[in-house]
Scaffold this motif. Structure first.
Motif, PDB file in Angstrom:
ATOM      1  N   ASP A 100     -25.365  -7.765  20.695  1.00 20.89           N
ATOM      2  CA  ASP A 100     -24.854  -7.729  22.064  1.00 20.89           C
ATOM      3  C   ASP A 100     -25.826  -6.870  22.872  1.00 20.89           C
ATOM      4  O   ASP A 100     -26.044  -5.704  22.571  1.00 20.89           O
ATOM      5  N   CYS A 101     -26.435  -7.472  23.882  1.00 20.63           N
ATOM      6  CA  CYS A 101     -27.524  -6.801  24.613  1.00 20.63           C
ATOM      7  C   CYS A 101     -27.466  -7.133  26.098  1.00 20.63           C
ATOM      8  O   CYS A 101     -28.421  -7.704  26.646  1.00 20.63           O
ATOM      9  N   PRO A 102     -26.346  -6.802  26.765  1.00 20.31           N
ATOM     10  CA  PRO A 102     -26.319  -6.994  28.212  1.00 20.31           C
ATOM     11  C   PRO A 102     -27.411  -6.170  28.863  1.00 20.31           C
ATOM     12  O   PRO A 102     -27.923  -5.206  28.277  1.00 20.31           O
ATOM     13  N   VAL A 103     -27.763  -6.544  30.068  1.00 18.32           N
ATOM     14  CA  VAL A 103     -28.853  -5.862  30.763  1.00 18.32           C
ATOM     15  C   VAL A 103     -28.328  -5.188  32.021  1.00 18.32           C
ATOM     16  O   VAL A 103     -27.386  -5.665  32.655  1.00 18.32           O
ATOM     17  N   SER A 104     -28.947  -4.072  32.360  1.00 19.16           N
ATOM     18  CA  SER A 104     -28.656  -3.398  33.618  1.00 19.16           C
ATOM     19  C   SER A 104     -29.794  -3.686  34.583  1.00 19.16           C
ATOM     20  O   SER A 104     -30.965  -3.461  34.264  1.00 19.16           O
ATOM     21  N   GLY A 105     -29.429  -4.175  35.758  1.00 18.56           N
ATOM     22  CA  GLY A 105     -30.413  -4.576  36.755  1.00 18.56           C
ATOM     23  C   GLY A 105     -29.989  -5.882  37.376  1.00 18.56           C
ATOM     24  O   GLY A 105     -29.215  -6.644  36.790  1.00 18.56           O
ATOM     25  N   SER A 106     -30.500  -6.140  38.569  1.00 15.64           N
ATOM     26  CA  SER A 106     -30.179  -7.365  39.299  1.00 15.64           C
ATOM     27  C   SER A 106     -31.391  -8.282  39.304  1.00 15.64           C
ATOM     28  O   SER A 106     -32.347  -8.068  38.557  1.00 15.64           O
ATOM     29  N   THR A 107     -31.356  -9.297  40.139  1.00 16.39           N
ATOM     30  CA  THR A 107     -32.449 -10.278  40.141  1.00 16.39           C
ATOM     31  C   THR A 107     -33.827  -9.670  40.418  1.00 16.39           C
ATOM     32  O   THR A 107     -34.810 -10.127  39.827  1.00 16.39           O
ATOM     33  N   PRO A 108     -33.956  -8.640  41.279  1.00 18.34           N
ATOM     34  CA  PRO A 108     -35.303  -8.067  41.443  1.00 18.34           C
ATOM     35  C   PRO A 108     -35.850  -7.486  40.151  1.00 18.34           C
ATOM     36  O   PRO A 108     -37.044  -7.643  39.847  1.00 18.34           O
ATOM     37  N   GLU A 109     -34.992  -6.805  39.382  1.00 18.65           N
ATOM     38  CA  GLU A 109     -35.437  -6.246  38.102  1.00 18.65           C
ATOM     39  C   GLU A 109     -35.711  -7.332  37.073  1.00 18.65           C
ATOM     40  O   GLU A 109     -36.634  -7.218  36.261  1.00 18.65           O
ATOM     41  N   ALA A 110     -34.910  -8.404  37.102  1.00 17.53           N
ATOM     42  CA  ALA A 110     -35.167  -9.525  36.191  1.00 17.53           C
ATOM     43  C   ALA A 110     -36.509 -10.171  36.509  1.00 17.53           C
ATOM     44  O   ALA A 110     -37.257 -10.553  35.597  1.00 17.53           O
ATOM     45  N   GLU A 111     -36.815 -10.282  37.791  1.00 23.19           N
ATOM     46  CA  GLU A 111     -38.078 -10.920  38.187  1.00 23.19           C
ATOM     47  C   GLU A 111     -39.281 -10.082  37.798  1.00 23.19           C
ATOM     48  O   GLU A 111     -40.321 -10.615  37.382  1.00 23.19           O
ATOM     49  N   SER A 112     -39.162  -8.762  37.898  1.00 26.44           N
ATOM     50  CA  SER A 112     -40.295  -7.879  37.627  1.00 26.44           C
ATOM     51  C   SER A 112     -40.306  -7.355  36.191  1.00 26.44           C
ATOM     52  O   SER A 112     -41.117  -6.480  35.859  1.00 26.44           O
ATOM     53  N   ALA A 113     -39.421  -7.882  35.340  1.00 24.60           N
ATOM     54  CA  ALA A 113     -39.327  -7.456  33.935  1.00 24.60           C
ATOM     55  C   ALA A 113     -39.019  -5.968  33.823  1.00 24.60           C
ATOM     56  O   ALA A 113     -39.537  -5.274  32.943  1.00 24.60           O
ATOM     57  N   ASN A 114     -38.145  -5.484  34.700  1.00 23.20           N
ATOM     58  CA  ASN A 114     -37.760  -4.078  34.701  1.00 23.20           C
ATOM     59  C   ASN A 114     -36.294  -3.880  34.354  1.00 23.20           C
ATOM     60  O   ASN A 114     -35.688  -2.873  34.745  1.00 23.20           O
ATOM     61  N   LEU A 115     -35.724  -4.813  33.633  1.00 20.22           N
ATOM     62  CA  LEU A 115     -34.344  -4.660  33.198  1.00 20.22           C
ATOM     63  C   LEU A 115     -34.225  -3.546  32.161  1.00 20.22           C
ATOM     64  O   LEU A 115     -35.182  -3.247  31.440  1.00 20.22           O
ATOM     65  N   ALA A 136     -17.600  -9.626  22.372  1.00 24.59           N
ATOM     66  CA  ALA A 136     -18.878  -9.313  21.726  1.00 24.59           C
ATOM     67  C   ALA A 136     -18.697  -9.118  20.227  1.00 24.59           C
ATOM     68  O   ALA A 136     -19.499  -9.611  19.421  1.00 24.59           O
ATOM     69  N   GLN A 137     -17.641  -8.417  19.838  1.00 23.27           N
ATOM     70  CA  GLN A 137     -17.390  -8.178  18.418  1.00 23.27           C
ATOM     71  C   GLN A 137     -17.043  -9.475  17.695  1.00 23.27           C
ATOM     72  O   GLN A 137     -17.489  -9.711  16.560  1.00 23.27           O
ATOM     73  N   ALA A 138     -16.248 -10.332  18.344  1.00 22.88           N
ATOM     74  CA  ALA A 138     -15.872 -11.605  17.723  1.00 22.88           C
ATOM     75  C   ALA A 138     -17.102 -12.470  17.467  1.00 22.88           C
ATOM     76  O   ALA A 138     -17.210 -13.120  16.419  1.00 22.88           O
ATOM     77  N   LEU A 139     -18.050 -12.473  18.409  1.00 26.78           N
ATOM     78  CA  LEU A 139     -19.271 -13.256  18.215  1.00 26.78           C
ATOM     79  C   LEU A 139     -20.103 -12.665  17.088  1.00 26.78           C
ATOM     80  O   LEU A 139     -20.668 -13.403  16.266  1.00 26.78           O
ATOM     81  N   PHE A 140     -20.182 -11.351  17.025  1.00 25.35           N
ATOM     82  CA  PHE A 140     -20.902 -10.704  15.924  1.00 25.35           C
ATOM     83  C   PHE A 140     -20.294 -11.101  14.582  1.00 25.35           C
ATOM     84  O   PHE A 140     -21.012 -11.460  13.642  1.00 25.35           O
ATOM     85  N   ASP A 141     -18.972 -11.050  14.489  1.00 26.54           N
ATOM     86  CA  ASP A 141     -18.292 -11.387  13.236  1.00 26.54           C
ATOM     87  C   ASP A 141     -18.510 -12.844  12.859  1.00 26.54           C
ATOM     88  O   ASP A 141     -18.739 -13.167  11.678  1.00 26.54           O
ATOM     89  N   ALA A 142     -18.439 -13.731  13.854  1.00 27.58           N
ATOM     90  CA  ALA A 142     -18.648 -15.157  13.580  1.00 27.58           C
ATOM     91  C   ALA A 142     -20.072 -15.407  13.121  1.00 27.58           C
ATOM     92  O   ALA A 142     -20.320 -16.231  12.223  1.00 27.58           O
ATOM     93  N   GLY A 143     -21.026 -14.712  13.711  1.00 25.10           N
ATOM     94  CA  GLY A 143     -22.408 -14.841  13.282  1.00 25.10           C
ATOM     95  C   GLY A 143     -22.608 -14.313  11.867  1.00 25.10           C
ATOM     96  O   GLY A 143     -23.283 -14.951  11.050  1.00 25.10           O
ATOM     97  N   ALA A 144     -22.018 -13.161  11.584  1.00 26.05           N
ATOM     98  CA  ALA A 144     -22.167 -12.571  10.253  1.00 26.05           C
ATOM     99  C   ALA A 144     -21.638 -13.491   9.164  1.00 26.05           C
ATOM    100  O   ALA A 144     -22.194 -13.560   8.060  1.00 26.05           O
TER     101      ALA A 144
END
Length: 291
Positions: free
Chosen positions: A117-132, A101-109
C-alpha cells in the motif's frame, strides 16, 4: 532492467497518467485499464480488463478513487489478482481505507503476490514533476523491489511500517491538509466580512510563515477564482470521511476533523470535481458584501 519492464496501470486519471510519463522517462513501458477504456493523456495502450493488464505487465500499479473501485478492479475473474502470477508486484497507490488496503494485502499473500500500500502525497503538479511523496506500507524487501518505480514518480519514499501503514499515514496527511485549508478559508471569510480589502488580504496570506506552501498555492488559486482541479473536492471529502471512520474505530476524538468533513461535504455538493480549495470560494460567497 527497468527498460525491459512494463507497468500495468489500473486507473489512468490525472495522477496516474503523469506517473506513467515519468516512468517512461525512466525506461518503463505502460499499459492501462479504466472502466471507460480511456483516461489521462498520452498514447498508453488500454486493455479491456484489469486481469488483461496484469497478464501483460511486470508490475501492476493501482490508482483508483475509493474502496469500491479498488474492490471492482482487484477481485473476481476479471480482476487484477486473477491475471497476476506468483511473486508478482502490486503497488496500490490509491487512497483507501486501512481495511481495504489490508484486505488486498491478504488476498495477494494468499497467491504469493507482493502487495504494497503506497498512496502518494501531492497533487497533479507534483505528479507531473516527479515530486510525489510515496507513503509505503510493507516489508523492507518489498519496498526495495518497488524502489525503481518509487524513485521514478517521487522525490522521497517514506517506509511507514508494515502492510496498511501507508494507508494510515495518508489519512493523517490528508486530514491535516484538509483542516489547514478549512482554517485558511475561515480566516479569509472573517477578514472579508470585517471589511479588509480583498487583494491585500490574499496577498498577506501569501507572505505568512504559518501557512504552508501547499496552502499558499490554494490561496493564489482562490484569489483569481481558478479552482481547476489538482485534487478534487470529492476525493478530499472521501479521505476525510475515511479518517473519521478510522479514528472512531480506535475511539480517537477528532472533533476538528469532523467539522472540516462537514465543510467539505458542503463544498462537494457545490463543486464535486473542482479543486478542494473551492471551499475558500464557498466561504467567500457566503460572506460576500457588494457595498
Amino acid at each position: 532492467m527497468s527498460s525491459q519492464q512494463t507497468v500495468g496501470f489500473i486507473g489512468f486519471g490525472a495522477m496516474a497518467c503523469r506517473m506513467a510519463e515519468n516512468l517512461a522517462k525512466a525506461g518503463f513501458a505502460a499499459v492501462a485499464y479504466t472502466p471507460s477504456g480511456k483516461g489521462g493523456k498520452g498514447d498508453t495502450p488500454f486493455l479491456p480488463t484489469p486481469a488483461e493488464v496484469a497478464r501483460k505487465a511486470d508490475i501492476v500499479l493501482v490508482c483508483v478513487p475509493d474502496d469500491e473501485a479498488l474492490d471492482a478492479s482487484m477481485y473476481g475473474a476479471d480482476g487484477a489478482l486473477a491475471g497476476m502470477s506468483a511473486n508478482g508486484l502490486l503497488l496500490n497507490t490509491s487512497s483507501v481505507s486501512p481495511e481495504a488496503a489490508q484486505a488486498l494485502f491478504d488476498a495477494g499473500a494468499a497467491k504469493n503476490i507482493c502487495v504494497i500500500d503506497c498512496p502518494v502525497s501531492g497533487s497533479t503538479p507534483e505528479a507531473e514533476s516527479a515530486n510525489l511523496l510515496v507513503l509505503a506500507g510493507g516489508t523492507d524487501d518489498a519496498i526495495a523491489r518497488a524502489k525503481p518505480v518509487f524513485d521514478a514518480i517521487g522525490r522521497m519514499t517514506i517506509h511507514a511500517g508494515p502492510a496498511g501503514s501507508g494507508a494510515r499515514l495518508k489519512l493523517v496527511v490528508n486530514g491535516i491538509m484538509g483542516a489547514g485549508l478549512a482554517a485558511v478559508a475561515e480566516g479569509i471569510a472573517y477578514g472579508l466580512a470585517a471589511g479588509l480589502e480583498r487583494d491585500m488580504l490574499f496577498n498577506a496570506m501569501d507572505e505568512l510563515a504559518v501557512i504552508s506552501p501547499h496552502h499558499k498555492r490554494k490561496i493564489r488559486m482562490a484569489k483569481v477564482g481558478d479552482f481547476s482541479s489538482q485534487f478534487p473536492t470529492r476525493l478530499m471529502q472521501k479521505d476525510m470521511r475515511l479518517l473519521l471512520d478510522a479514528a472512531a474505530r480506535l475511539a480517537v476524538p477528532v472533533p476538528t476533523m469532523g467539522a472540516v468533513t462537514q465543510q467539505l461535504s458542503l463544498t462537494r455538493r457545490a463543486a464535486p470535481d473542482a479543486d478542494y480549495s473551492a471551499l475558500i470560494g464557498v466561504m467567500e460567497k457566503i460572506v460576500a458584501n457588494d457595498d
